[in-house]
Each structure stands twice: as C-alpha cells, then as structure tokens.
Design an enzyme around this catalytic site. Sequence first.
Site, PDB file in Angstrom:
ATOM      1  N   ALA A  63       0.854  -1.180   0.000  1.00  0.00           N
ATOM      2  CA  ALA A  63       0.000   0.000   0.000  1.00  0.00           C
ATOM      3  C   ALA A  63       0.897   1.241   0.000  1.00  0.00           C
ATOM      4  O   ALA A  63       2.072   1.176   0.351  1.00  0.00           O
ATOM      5  CB  ALA A  63      -0.926  -0.008   1.210  1.00  0.00           C
ATOM      6  N   GLY A 108       0.190  -5.006   1.021  1.00  0.00           N
ATOM      7  CA  GLY A 108      -0.995  -5.087   0.193  1.00  0.00           C
ATOM      8  C   GLY A 108      -0.800  -5.916  -1.056  1.00  0.00           C
ATOM      9  O   GLY A 108      -1.755  -6.487  -1.594  1.00  0.00           O
ATOM     10  N   GLU A 111      -1.272  -9.394   0.030  1.00  0.00           N
ATOM     11  CA  GLU A 111      -2.693  -9.557   0.334  1.00  0.00           C
ATOM     12  C   GLU A 111      -3.539  -9.684  -0.926  1.00  0.00           C
ATOM     13  O   GLU A 111      -4.463 -10.502  -0.981  1.00  0.00           O
ATOM     14  CB  GLU A 111      -3.165  -8.382   1.189  1.00  0.00           C
ATOM     15  N   GLU A 131       4.208  -5.032   7.746  1.00  0.00           N
ATOM     16  CA  GLU A 131       3.518  -3.901   8.352  1.00  0.00           C
ATOM     17  C   GLU A 131       3.949  -3.595   9.779  1.00  0.00           C
ATOM     18  O   GLU A 131       4.022  -2.412  10.167  1.00  0.00           O
ATOM     19  CB  GLU A 131       1.993  -4.130   8.317  1.00  0.00           C
TER      20      GLU A 131
END
Length: 258
Positions: A63, A108, A111, A131
């Site tokens: 992200a 992300g 993910e 993260e």
Amino acid sequence: MGFVKLEQQGHVGILTIDRQEALNALNSQVLSDLDAALDQVEANEEIYVVILTGAGRSFVAGADIGEMKQFSSIDGRNFGIHGGNVFLKLENLSKPVIAAVNGFALGGGCEISMACDIRLASEKAKFGQPEVGLGITPGFAGTQRLPRIVGISKAMELILTAKVIGAEEAKAIGLVSEVYPADELMPKALELANAICANAQIAVKESKRCIRKGMQTDIYTGCAFEAEAFGVCCGTEDKDEGMGAFLEKRKEKNFKNR
C-alpha cells in the site's frame, strides 16, 4: 481505468496494475480503478479466466506509505474497509483468478495475491507482510487469509517478524503453486488459464463457488453447497456433451456454457 489495464486474449482477461513510478503501490485511486475493472470483467461473458499481474519489475510493492503516513485512525479504518471490500470482490469474482506474481508482493501486494484463486510466481518474486515494522497491522485481510493458506504458526512468524521471503520459500509453504523463470511466468499463466477455459464453464464457476464458500463454513454446510452445485451442473447441456464425449471416446468437446 487509470492505473489498471484490461487486455483480452481469447477467453482470458489480463488485468495489469500499472503505477510503475511507485512500484504499483496501492493507493485509493488504484483500489477504485481495480474495483471498476473487476466489474467490467464480471460483466464480460467472453472472459472465462482472469490473470492479475503488475507492470514493470513489481507485482504490487504494498500500500502507498506516502498516502498512509497522513492517516488518522478513522482514515486508516476507512482505507482498510475500502481495500478489504475490493479484495473480497476479487476473491468472489465468479471467474477463476490467477495471480502472476512477477516481482515484489509485499504488504498489500501479498494480500491481493492471496485474494486470487491460484498464485504463480517468478523466480524474482518476493513475498511478505512487513507492516509491523511500520507500526501498523496488515490492513487488507492479511491476518485472515495468510493463516488460512499457510497455517497459523507460519503466518504468525511471517507477520510478527515482518520477514520477506523468496519465491521458492513461498512455494514450500504453499503460498504459491509454482515458480518459473521471469520470462516464462506469463506464458505459463496463460497456459494454465487456457486449460481452465477449455472446460465446462458452469462447472468451473460452481466448483470455485463451492471451494470459496466451503472454506468459510463447516464440512456439513460445505457438502450441501456441493450437492446443490452438482445438481445444477447435471441439468446443463455441457454435462450431456462432456459425458457424451467420454462415453463415445471423443477428445473434442463442444461446451456451450449452458
């Protein structure tokens, strides 16, 4: 669709996340573009299978940290809900989705690959949920999908250490199905996609639906889903064609998806 490009090759739709200046990092606009692209794919009856990949040397690097750095608690929650909903749409697409992971798949990026049905990786691919090293948790269901795929112990290890692993280790723990040289990744993904396209598509869709729904419930409910799907397929012309070809020892099958 901005940062997400859709190309069609036969019955295969190729979605490419293209924000190369940021290694395809996911910001709010990329998520919205992907959301719109998924709607387009779902509505296109000529697309049977989807390949998701990244442009350049990255799949999805994560992200967008530059955007997230400014987030308040409410902003973070809303961003997580936005991304989570888009990934659920990806996961629940009626058509199988193959992730062709060509490079970085961190945060992300890991993910989004886990929301796909099948993951193939380049030898250059890197996976991880880093993260906690940034002071946050995974935000797009990494804490939920990773343990379902690789088991709780390995998921805990990867998430709590923020460790990044290579493609071969990802294969060893079941995070990806196969690893290929970089120049073979897309041809192999297309080969796999076309093998799926050659089958009866009602049966393909129903099989995906049963697996996805069954993984979220108990075995008894899952078996009920399967019995329903089996019944649906037994009422199709494709069942008659497929079984007829078997009994007649015909290699060629003319599935009409009805």
